[in-house]
Design an enzyme around this catalytic site. Structure first.
Site, PDB file in Angstrom:
ATOM      1  N   ASN A  66      -3.513  -0.850  69.046  1.00 57.81           N
ATOM      2  CA  ASN A  66      -4.297  -1.853  69.764  1.00 57.81           C
ATOM      3  C   ASN A  66      -4.793  -2.978  68.851  1.00 57.81           C
ATOM      4  OD1 ASN A  66      -5.830   0.552  68.919  1.00 57.81           O
ATOM      5  ND2 ASN A  66      -7.620  -0.609  69.540  1.00 57.81           N
ATOM      6  N   HIS A  67      -4.805  -2.736  67.526  1.00 59.71           N
ATOM      7  CA  HIS A  67      -5.225  -3.789  66.591  1.00 59.71           C
ATOM      8  C   HIS A  67      -4.043  -4.570  66.009  1.00 59.71           C
ATOM      9  CE1 HIS A  67      -9.453  -2.747  66.665  1.00 59.71           C
ATOM     10  NE2 HIS A  67      -9.144  -1.470  66.475  1.00 59.71           N
ATOM     11  N   GLU A 101      -2.493  -0.236  61.434  1.00 58.60           N
ATOM     12  CA  GLU A 101      -3.127  -1.209  62.347  1.00 58.60           C
ATOM     13  C   GLU A 101      -4.511  -1.638  61.879  1.00 58.60           C
ATOM     14  OE1 GLU A 101      -4.585  -0.144  66.126  1.00 58.60           O
ATOM     15  OE2 GLU A 101      -5.737   1.547  65.346  1.00 58.60           O
ATOM     16  N   HIS A 106      -8.401   8.504  64.448  1.00 53.51           N
ATOM     17  CA  HIS A 106      -8.813   8.531  63.039  1.00 53.51           C
ATOM     18  C   HIS A 106      -9.400   9.873  62.601  1.00 53.51           C
ATOM     19  CE1 HIS A 106      -9.146   3.847  62.483  1.00 53.51           C
ATOM     20  NE2 HIS A 106      -8.088   4.209  63.183  1.00 53.51           N
TER      21      HIS A 106
END
Ligand SMILES: [Fe+2]
Ligand SMILES: [Fe+2]
Length: 274
Positions: free
Chosen positions: A67-68, A39, A180
């Site tokens: 979400n990206h 993403e 992350h």
């Protein structure tokens, strides 16, 4: 079945590390299936068609998002042409692309890959638990699929753990993404689902979540954006979860972190002796 999941690719350095390492990892560990969250692969925001092609060429069987997903607007169009590109399943009805996809591996096994997004400190999508329940009811382990992987893209470890136990015994793997930062809680849950709260990212860890450190620090201190976030450009570490799946049951027998690169303690799955 041997399955490898790699966490969010961030920017060019993350892409390079994955593309350089993946063909060798596939050979060395005789991997049956590789799934990668990408993403953040296009300059930190979204994915492009050429990046997707590059990851498939390097050996990715499926690519998940979060979400990206649609930061690069072209993805709204090309996602329809790639069954191996999967966005969160709990987006509103009518969102382009698919949230679950049955992937045929080179060895002939069918792996159901599902991407879902949490709702705590995240955009308010549909209920991830009900969305996952519907997918697992429509395609049951060892009936519709030889293995089932869920990429749970979420901020809160509580929500990720709850989803893990919610599907324990019904999915082969639940892997967390989005934060992350790799967590140290990789384990097989009591009913056979491999689980980790976060797989970590594939990117330059001398950064704030893969981004150059200056602007994140500036925003925390001043609350005024000065420039856009830029992916950190140093050499990347790749981070993910290795999973051994029993072909008879479709459930996990072992899982463990895989980490290669300059920033983190290296990790390799001992149960995949080469
Ligand atoms: Fe991410
Ligand atoms: Fe994310």
């Amino acid at each position: 079945m041997r399955l490898l999941f790699l966490g969010d690719i961030v920017g060019r350095s993350g892409r390079k590390a994955v593309v350089d390492a993946l063909p060798g990892l596939r050979r060395r560990y005789a991997l049956d299936c590789v799934v990668i969250n990408a993403e953040n692969s296009a300059g930190g925001f979204g994915i492009t068609q050429s990046i997707l092609e590059e990851l498939i060429e390097a050996g990715a069987d499926a690519v998940t998002l979060g979400n990206h997903a649609f930061d690069q607007k072209d993805a709204l169009v090309f996602i329809e042409r790639y069954p191996q590109l999967i966005r969160p399943v709990n987006y509103p009805k009518g969102t382009p692309g698919r949230g679950a996809s049955l992937i045929r591996t080179a060895g002939g096994a069918d792996v159901l890959v599902i991407n879902v997004m949490g709702r705590i400190f995240m955009p308010e999508l549909d209920d991830p638990f009900r969305a996952i329940d519907a997918e697992l009811t429509a395609c049951r382990l060892k009936q519709g699929a030889d293995a089932i992987l869920i990429d749970m893209h979420a901020e809160a470890t509580s929500e990720k753990q709850a989803l893990g136990y919610f599907v324990d015994g019904r999915a082969s793997v639940v892997v967390g993404t989005h934060t992350h930062v790799p967590t140290a809680d990789d384990r097989v849950l009591p009913n056979g689902t491999a689980y980790i709260s976060d797989a970590g990212m594939c990117g330059d860890y001398n950064s704030v979540l893969g981004m150059d450190i200056e602007e994140p620090i500036n925003r925390f201190i001043t609350k005024i954006p000065r420039q856009r976030f830029e992916p950190a450009g140093g050499p990347a570490t790749i981070s993910g979860l290795a999973v051994e799946i029993d072909d008879k049951t479709g459930l996990a027998t072992a899982c463990g972190a895989l980490r290669i690169g300059p920033h983190l303690e290296p990790a390799a799955p001992a149960f995949w002796a080469t």
